[in-house]
Design an enzyme around this catalytic site. Structure first.
Site, PDB file in Angstrom:
ATOM      1  N   CYS A   3      -1.551  -7.216  -1.168  1.00  0.00           N
ATOM      2  CA  CYS A   3      -0.528  -7.399  -0.135  1.00  0.00           C
ATOM      3  C   CYS A   3       0.409  -8.550  -0.501  1.00  0.00           C
ATOM      4  O   CYS A   3      -0.005  -9.709  -0.542  1.00  0.00           O
ATOM      5  CB  CYS A   3      -1.225  -7.672   1.199  1.00  0.00           C
ATOM      6  SG  CYS A   3      -0.132  -8.247   2.501  1.00  0.00           S
ATOM      7  N   CYS A  47       0.747 -11.183   2.204  1.00  0.00           N
ATOM      8  CA  CYS A  47      -0.445 -12.046   2.235  1.00  0.00           C
ATOM      9  C   CYS A  47      -0.326 -13.155   1.195  1.00  0.00           C
ATOM     10  O   CYS A  47      -0.702 -14.301   1.450  1.00  0.00           O
ATOM     11  CB  CYS A  47      -1.712 -11.230   1.981  1.00  0.00           C
ATOM     12  SG  CYS A  47      -2.023  -9.953   3.217  1.00  0.00           S
TER      13      CYS A  47
END
Length: 110
Positions: A33, A36
């Site tokens: 991600c 993230c």
């Protein structure tokens, strides 16, 4: 930053005990991600600011399916805020305005 000021990597086995007491911020994330990855330094700084007032943990959704399913995590990153084991609030997705100061204050004040 000291090792003790880093977020704790949580597992299905350690999650419940970690969130059972105090004010806790938990980030649900995934290594694939990109948002993230952008949030990682922010979460690290929140942990460094905590001074014992809050605990900060991280859950890799790919490695912790039980906790991910229990809290119906469908978006990463997702931040859950707990107080003494009770889920108090949730922030879904990434927002560039998520500063360490904002997340710290949000966790303390919930």
């Amino acid at each position: 930053m000291k090792a003790s000021c880093r977020p704790v990597n949580l597992t299905d086995a350690t999650f419940d005990r970690f969130v059972s007491s105090g004010k806790i911020l938990v980030e649900f994330w995934a290594p694939w991600c990109n948002h993230c990855k952008r949030l990682e330094q922010v979460i690290d700084r929140v942990a460094g600011m905590s001074d014992g007032r809050i605990k900060v943990g991280k859950v890799n959704i790919d490695l912790c399916p039980k906790i991910t399913e229990r809290y119906q995590i469908g978006t990463v990153p997702t931040i859950l805020i707990f107080r003494d084991g009770e889920l108090m609030d949730e922030l879904d997705g990434y927002d560039s305005g998520m500063s360490p100061k904002f997340l710290f204050r949000f966790t303390v004040e919930v």
